[in-house]
Design a protein around this motif. Sequence first.
Motif, mmCIF file in Angstrom:
data_model
loop_
_atom_site.group_PDB
_atom_site.id
_atom_site.type_symbol
_atom_site.label_atom_id
_atom_site.label_comp_id
_atom_site.label_asym_id
_atom_site.label_seq_id
_atom_site.Cartn_x
_atom_site.Cartn_y
_atom_site.Cartn_z
ATOM 1 N N PHE A 28 40.487 41.528 26.377
ATOM 2 C CA PHE A 28 40.941 42.701 27.043
ATOM 3 C C PHE A 28 42.471 43.073 26.822
ATOM 4 N N SER A 29 42.688 44.315 26.949
ATOM 5 C CA SER A 29 44.181 44.574 26.885
ATOM 6 C C SER A 29 44.801 45.112 28.232
ATOM 7 N N THR A 33 48.043 52.729 32.558
ATOM 8 C CA THR A 33 48.049 53.593 33.513
ATOM 9 C C THR A 33 47.234 53.255 34.920
ATOM 10 N N PRO A 34 47.358 53.657 35.987
ATOM 11 C CA PRO A 34 46.554 53.203 36.802
ATOM 12 C C PRO A 34 45.057 53.418 36.826
ATOM 13 N N GLU A 35 44.890 54.546 35.935
ATOM 14 C CA GLU A 35 43.360 55.018 35.780
ATOM 15 C C GLU A 35 42.898 53.708 34.540
ATOM 16 N N LEU A 40 39.934 48.993 33.648
ATOM 17 C CA LEU A 40 39.793 47.651 33.078
ATOM 18 C C LEU A 40 38.982 46.673 34.158
ATOM 19 N N TRP A 41 39.484 46.922 35.472
ATOM 20 C CA TRP A 41 38.813 46.110 36.438
ATOM 21 C C TRP A 41 37.479 46.201 36.647
ATOM 22 N N GLU A 42 36.946 47.524 36.307
ATOM 23 C CA GLU A 42 35.415 47.798 36.273
ATOM 24 C C GLU A 42 34.703 46.798 35.235
ATOM 25 N N ALA A 43 35.370 46.756 34.080
ATOM 26 C CA ALA A 43 34.906 45.936 32.843
ATOM 27 C C ALA A 43 35.020 44.561 33.426
ATOM 28 N N ILE A 44 35.876 44.199 33.792
ATOM 29 C CA ILE A 44 36.222 42.631 34.269
ATOM 30 C C ILE A 44 34.981 42.293 35.166
ATOM 31 N N LEU A 283 37.667 46.072 23.985
ATOM 32 C CA LEU A 283 38.384 47.358 24.179
ATOM 33 C C LEU A 283 38.379 47.952 25.733
ATOM 34 N N ASN A 284 38.108 47.071 26.496
ATOM 35 C CA ASN A 284 38.322 47.356 27.868
ATOM 36 C C ASN A 284 37.090 47.899 28.459
ATOM 37 N N ARG A 285 35.871 48.043 27.421
ATOM 38 C CA ARG A 285 34.992 48.854 27.917
ATOM 39 C C ARG A 285 33.484 47.717 27.878
ATOM 40 N N PRO A 286 32.904 47.786 28.991
ATOM 41 C CA PRO A 286 31.910 46.426 29.009
ATOM 42 C C PRO A 286 30.561 46.751 28.613
ATOM 43 N N ASP A 287 30.000 47.957 28.466
ATOM 44 C CA ASP A 287 28.716 48.146 28.367
ATOM 45 C C ASP A 287 28.224 47.640 27.005
#
Length: 310
Positions: A28-29, A33-35, A40-44, A283-287
């Motif tokens: 992850f990177s 920003t807050p968004e 990121l945390w959704e991906a984690i 790339l901070n995207r989980p799907d």
Amino acid sequence: MTPSDSALGPVARAGVGGTPRPNVSFEFSPPKTPEAEEALWEAIRRLEPLNPSFVSVTYGAGGSTRDRTHRTVLRMLQETTLKPAAHLTCVEASREEVDEVIRDYWASGIRHIVALRGDPPGQIGGAYTPREDGYRNATELTAGIRAIAPFDVTVGLYPHVHPESPSLEHDIDVLKAKIDAGASRAVTQFFFDVDGFLRFMDRVRKAGVTIPISPGIMPVTNFTGLKKMARPIGIQLPHWLANLFEGLEKDPETRRLIAASVASEMCASLAEEGFGDFHFYTLNRPDLTYAICRVLGVRETPPEPKEAAA
Ligand code: FAD
């Protein structure tokens, strides 16, 4: 596998369950920003139940994300079941500054560092000039980390040959030096030519390297962005990949489907060749990573208990 299963393609054969569950790790990177932090945390959270061997957080050029990287690995350590590894580079920093980061990590309970030299800021692939008072390369950095505390150290490896390296043999010698300095695992730069990667790995193993090496998998949805990223780091993108994405600039959904299909086939083929470790550049995207893990037989499993930090 039944005789008729052998006529299937690599992804379908993986679905038959022909290879054991591999170890996976996710990169992850740190968010800007807050968004981005929320994403990121959704991906984690989506990938955490897959129980990866470790997750890693990158370190921006010249230490530009030093605090954000630290905050992210710490939160992973405190709020998840994950085993986080912090990337660390030695660009534009003195030994003393880098050593302070290493000591901070150890004091915070981080036990795994991905040790990299880094690139000059804004100049990936450009000439690198080490600082007089700094670590000159990842080998020196690895030795420096291990001199401070018994971290697990992972290092980088380049199936296309590092752009500043004169040869593959030189890269293998550098890898061996990093292992002698204390590295216990390597993760490769991303690639798309599976046959080329297998030939590369053959030479690495024949040279006597026995540490685990995880192929770096980049599930890529933006071919234009990929071209920009690949050129300075010396990665030739295959024609077939360009062809698959041609004309889809305004069709992100189809690009995602193609990305999942390409990466799944690569991973399934590598698993059949006996690869048991995979590192995903999420790339901070989980799907896509989640879908590819399913192809590899990686499913939700209960986490192993974390070792208490000494
Ligand atoms: P090194 O192993 O030090 O090698 C760099 C070059 O110097 C090579 O050409 C090598 O042949 C040469 N060399 C090394 N030692 C010697 C020696 N003793 N004598 C002669 N030549 C030598 N960058 C970031 O900024 N942040 C990140 O978080 C990050 N994460 C990464 C994760 C992975 C898995 C990978 C593969 C790369 C990552 N990078 C990151 C990019 C990395 O910093 C660059 O690729 C950088 O150019 C090289 O780093 P290295 O650790 O491989 O360097």
